[in-house]
Design a protein around this motif. Sequence first.
Motif, PDB file in Angstrom:
ATOM      1  N   HIS A 255     -29.916 -36.386 -34.829  1.00 10.90           N
ATOM      2  CA  HIS A 255     -30.884 -36.460 -33.722  1.00 10.90           C
ATOM      3  C   HIS A 255     -31.155 -35.055 -33.167  1.00 10.90           C
ATOM      4  CE1 HIS A 255     -32.419 -39.133 -30.186  1.00 10.90           C
ATOM      5  NE2 HIS A 255     -33.186 -38.068 -30.369  1.00 10.90           N
ATOM      6  N   SER A 256     -30.129 -34.208 -33.123  1.00  5.82           N
ATOM      7  CA  SER A 256     -30.315 -32.825 -32.672  1.00  5.82           C
ATOM      8  C   SER A 256     -31.250 -32.071 -33.616  1.00  5.82           C
ATOM      9  CB  SER A 256     -28.969 -32.100 -32.599  1.00  5.82           C
ATOM     10  OG  SER A 256     -28.086 -32.742 -31.713  1.00  5.82           O
ATOM     11  N   LEU A 257     -31.093 -32.302 -34.918  1.00  4.62           N
ATOM     12  CA  LEU A 257     -31.988 -31.656 -35.888  1.00  4.62           C
ATOM     13  C   LEU A 257     -33.428 -32.097 -35.668  1.00  4.62           C
ATOM     14  CD1 LEU A 257     -29.932 -31.861 -39.227  1.00  4.62           C
ATOM     15  CD2 LEU A 257     -29.813 -30.157 -37.403  1.00  4.62           C
ATOM     16  N   GLU A 258     -33.605 -33.366 -35.327  1.00  5.49           N
ATOM     17  CA  GLU A 258     -34.951 -33.880 -35.040  1.00  5.49           C
ATOM     18  C   GLU A 258     -35.592 -33.118 -33.879  1.00  5.49           C
ATOM     19  OE1 GLU A 258     -36.821 -38.322 -34.669  1.00  5.49           O
ATOM     20  OE2 GLU A 258     -35.249 -37.795 -33.238  1.00  5.49           O
ATOM     21  N   HIS A 259     -34.760 -32.606 -32.971  1.00  8.89           N
ATOM     22  CA  HIS A 259     -35.255 -31.850 -31.822  1.00  8.89           C
ATOM     23  C   HIS A 259     -35.455 -30.366 -32.134  1.00  8.89           C
ATOM     24  CE1 HIS A 259     -33.852 -34.949 -28.553  1.00  8.89           C
ATOM     25  NE2 HIS A 259     -34.592 -35.489 -29.504  1.00  8.89           N
ATOM     26  N   GLY A 260     -35.175 -29.980 -33.368  1.00  8.56           N
ATOM     27  CA  GLY A 260     -35.416 -28.586 -33.760  1.00  8.56           C
ATOM     28  C   GLY A 260     -34.199 -27.704 -33.759  1.00  8.56           C
ATOM     29  N   ALA A 261     -33.008 -28.300 -33.813  1.00 10.64           N
ATOM     30  CA  ALA A 261     -31.784 -27.491 -33.818  1.00 10.64           C
ATOM     31  C   ALA A 261     -31.391 -27.100 -35.234  1.00 10.64           C
ATOM     32  CB  ALA A 261     -30.635 -28.273 -33.172  1.00 10.64           C
ATOM     33  N   VAL A 262     -30.661 -25.989 -35.335  1.00  9.00           N
ATOM     34  CA  VAL A 262     -29.984 -25.596 -36.571  1.00  9.00           C
ATOM     35  C   VAL A 262     -28.508 -25.939 -36.405  1.00  9.00           C
ATOM     36  CG1 VAL A 262     -29.142 -23.597 -37.882  1.00  9.00           C
ATOM     37  CG2 VAL A 262     -31.584 -23.831 -37.378  1.00  9.00           C
ATOM     38  N   TRP A 263     -27.944 -26.590 -37.418  1.00 11.68           N
ATOM     39  CA  TRP A 263     -26.555 -27.039 -37.380  1.00 11.68           C
ATOM     40  C   TRP A 263     -25.749 -26.242 -38.393  1.00 11.68           C
ATOM     41  CZ3 TRP A 263     -24.918 -32.575 -39.363  1.00 11.68           C
ATOM     42  CH2 TRP A 263     -23.568 -32.812 -39.040  1.00 11.68           C
ATOM     43  N   VAL A 264     -24.788 -25.462 -37.924  1.00 14.79           N
ATOM     44  CA  VAL A 264     -23.900 -24.680 -38.781  1.00 14.79           C
ATOM     45  C   VAL A 264     -22.615 -25.461 -38.979  1.00 14.79           C
ATOM     46  CG1 VAL A 264     -22.626 -22.517 -39.034  1.00 14.79           C
ATOM     47  CG2 VAL A 264     -24.879 -22.518 -37.931  1.00 14.79           C
ATOM     48  N   THR A 265     -22.206 -25.626 -40.241  1.00 14.76           N
ATOM     49  CA  THR A 265     -20.985 -26.374 -40.530  1.00 14.76           C
ATOM     50  C   THR A 265     -20.101 -25.594 -41.488  1.00 14.76           C
ATOM     51  OG1 THR A 265     -22.133 -27.572 -42.306  1.00 14.76           O
ATOM     52  CG2 THR A 265     -22.048 -28.630 -40.135  1.00 14.76           C
ATOM     53  N   TYR A 266     -18.817 -25.922 -41.477  1.00 10.48           N
ATOM     54  CA  TYR A 266     -17.854 -25.218 -42.314  1.00 10.48           C
ATOM     55  C   TYR A 266     -16.685 -26.141 -42.629  1.00 10.48           C
ATOM     56  CZ  TYR A 266     -15.391 -24.756 -37.849  1.00 10.48           C
ATOM     57  OH  TYR A 266     -14.761 -25.025 -36.659  1.00 10.48           O
ATOM     58  N   ASN A 267     -15.960 -25.812 -43.710  1.00 15.66           N
ATOM     59  CA  ASN A 267     -14.734 -26.550 -44.011  1.00 15.66           C
ATOM     60  C   ASN A 267     -13.540 -25.600 -43.979  1.00 15.66           C
ATOM     61  OD1 ASN A 267     -14.693 -25.183 -46.487  1.00 15.66           O
ATOM     62  ND2 ASN A 267     -15.610 -26.893 -47.619  1.00 15.66           N
ATOM     63  N   ASP A 268     -12.366 -26.082 -44.389  1.00 11.23           N
ATOM     64  CA  ASP A 268     -11.160 -25.265 -44.235  1.00 11.23           C
ATOM     65  C   ASP A 268     -11.063 -24.121 -45.247  1.00 11.23           C
ATOM     66  OD1 ASP A 268     -10.646 -26.723 -46.508  1.00 11.23           O
ATOM     67  OD2 ASP A 268      -8.874 -27.747 -45.716  1.00 11.23           O
ATOM     68  N   LYS A 269     -12.028 -24.031 -46.160  1.00 11.43           N
ATOM     69  CA  LYS A 269     -12.062 -22.903 -47.096  1.00 11.43           C
ATOM     70  C   LYS A 269     -12.849 -21.720 -46.555  1.00 11.43           C
ATOM     71  CE  LYS A 269     -11.572 -25.827 -51.208  1.00 11.43           C
ATOM     72  NZ  LYS A 269     -12.202 -26.267 -52.490  1.00 11.43           N
ATOM     73  N   ALA A 270     -13.513 -21.911 -45.453  1.00 12.45           N
ATOM     74  CA  ALA A 270     -14.297 -20.822 -44.855  1.00 12.45           C
ATOM     75  C   ALA A 270     -13.372 -19.768 -44.259  1.00 12.45           C
ATOM     76  CB  ALA A 270     -15.215 -21.378 -43.767  1.00 12.45           C
ATOM     77  N   ALA A 271     -13.742 -18.507 -44.421  1.00  8.82           N
ATOM     78  CA  ALA A 271     -12.950 -17.409 -43.866  1.00  8.82           C
ATOM     79  C   ALA A 271     -13.035 -17.429 -42.342  1.00  8.82           C
ATOM     80  CB  ALA A 271     -13.445 -16.075 -44.406  1.00  8.82           C
ATOM     81  N   ASP A 272     -11.920 -17.126 -41.711  1.00 10.11           N
ATOM     82  CA  ASP A 272     -11.880 -17.110 -40.246  1.00 10.11           C
ATOM     83  C   ASP A 272     -12.919 -16.155 -39.665  1.00 10.11           C
ATOM     84  OD1 ASP A 272      -9.835 -18.944 -40.284  1.00 10.11           O
ATOM     85  OD2 ASP A 272      -8.235 -17.468 -39.986  1.00 10.11           O
ATOM     86  N   ALA A 273     -13.096 -15.004 -40.306  1.00 11.70           N
ATOM     87  CA  ALA A 273     -14.054 -14.007 -39.805  1.00 11.70           C
ATOM     88  C   ALA A 273     -15.480 -14.556 -39.846  1.00 11.70           C
ATOM     89  CB  ALA A 273     -13.962 -12.723 -40.621  1.00 11.70           C
ATOM     90  N   ASP A 274     -15.803 -15.318 -40.900  1.00 14.30           N
ATOM     91  CA  ASP A 274     -17.139 -15.903 -40.995  1.00 14.30           C
ATOM     92  C   ASP A 274     -17.344 -16.988 -39.943  1.00 14.30           C
ATOM     93  OD1 ASP A 274     -18.038 -14.353 -43.160  1.00 14.30           O
ATOM     94  OD2 ASP A 274     -17.034 -15.656 -44.599  1.00 14.30           O
ATOM     95  N   VAL A 275     -16.334 -17.807 -39.740  1.00 17.37           N
ATOM     96  CA  VAL A 275     -16.431 -18.853 -38.714  1.00 17.37           C
ATOM     97  C   VAL A 275     -16.626 -18.217 -37.341  1.00 17.37           C
ATOM     98  CG1 VAL A 275     -15.192 -20.720 -37.555  1.00 17.37           C
ATOM     99  CG2 VAL A 275     -15.091 -20.510 -40.048  1.00 17.37           C
ATOM    100  N   LYS A 276     -15.881 -17.164 -37.070  1.00 18.10           N
ATOM    101  CA  LYS A 276     -15.995 -16.482 -35.779  1.00 18.10           C
ATOM    102  C   LYS A 276     -17.388 -15.888 -35.597  1.00 18.10           C
ATOM    103  CE  LYS A 276     -13.727 -12.890 -32.955  1.00 18.10           C
ATOM    104  NZ  LYS A 276     -14.907 -12.037 -32.706  1.00 18.10           N
ATOM    105  N   ALA A 277     -17.880 -15.203 -36.625  1.00 14.21           N
ATOM    106  CA  ALA A 277     -19.195 -14.555 -36.525  1.00 14.21           C
ATOM    107  C   ALA A 277     -20.304 -15.591 -36.343  1.00 14.21           C
ATOM    108  CB  ALA A 277     -19.451 -13.702 -37.760  1.00 14.21           C
ATOM    109  N   LEU A 278     -20.232 -16.678 -37.079  1.00 17.54           N
ATOM    110  CA  LEU A 278     -21.263 -17.710 -36.952  1.00 17.54           C
ATOM    111  C   LEU A 278     -21.175 -18.426 -35.611  1.00 17.54           C
ATOM    112  CD1 LEU A 278     -21.191 -19.132 -40.575  1.00 17.54           C
ATOM    113  CD2 LEU A 278     -23.073 -17.892 -39.499  1.00 17.54           C
ATOM    114  N   SER A 279     -19.957 -18.625 -35.116  1.00 18.31           N
ATOM    115  CA  SER A 279     -19.815 -19.269 -33.798  1.00 18.31           C
ATOM    116  C   SER A 279     -20.400 -18.378 -32.710  1.00 18.31           C
ATOM    117  CB  SER A 279     -18.353 -19.599 -33.515  1.00 18.31           C
ATOM    118  OG  SER A 279     -17.567 -18.425 -33.367  1.00 18.31           O
ATOM    119  N   GLU A 280     -20.257 -17.073 -32.859  1.00 17.17           N
ATOM    120  CA  GLU A 280     -20.834 -16.144 -31.882  1.00 17.17           C
ATOM    121  C   GLU A 280     -22.358 -16.190 -31.926  1.00 17.17           C
ATOM    122  OE1 GLU A 280     -19.020 -12.447 -32.941  1.00 17.17           O
ATOM    123  OE2 GLU A 280     -17.164 -12.852 -31.810  1.00 17.17           O
TER     124      GLU A 280
END
Length: 216
Positions: free
Chosen positions: A126-151
């Motif tokens: 429903h959020s995507l329907e409103h024009g949002a971008v949804w960033v997702t990750y799993n436990d193989k993602a590097a901590d630095a990438d998760v941090k940068a994307l969360s910022e």
Amino acid sequence: MASAKNRNTPAAARRAKLEEARRKERARERRSRVVTITAAVVVLAGLVAGGGYLVSAADEQDKAEEQARTSPVTGEKSWDDLTQDHVETPVDYPMNPPVGGDHDPVWMNCDADVYTKAIPDENAVHSLEHGAVWVTYNDKAADADVKALSERVAKTPYSLMSPVADQKDPLMLSAWGRQLTVESATDARVAQFFTKYVQGAQTPEPGAACSGGVAG
């Protein structure tokens, strides 16, 4: 005519000295005016040049953003003709994370919201329907990438982020009908995806709320 004697009187000497002082003062004033005018010209030239640079930089930024919006995102997947019905039962989506389809009547808050736990797909869609971008990750993602994307998400209205443990790639970005896998947060396509799809042309309901929904 004044005699040589008169020209050599103390009074004449004082007048001559005063005239010399005035001459030197006028010379100083002329030099001061030249310095002031020169400085003003330099400052004005700097302002003009600086203003020109700022205008040029703004123009370049506008051109870059326009190119990002109008150019295809290399490697993205797309889906068309997605349904948009509101349902109150779980939905079996054909892609993971889902990028559209039937969804919950209430959206997931997506006003720069970063979730550290999994969120319901039906609310996120429903959020995507409103024009949002949804960033997702799993436990193989590097901590630095998760941090940068969360910022990035934390400073971008109409975006949200959450873990999706069973997605096939470590880092994925989704918008309505669009999805992209990236290797890292520094991938140039991340910025393009945000520029192109946050309230982008693919949005079924542009301007609809991204707050006041499910808070996670």
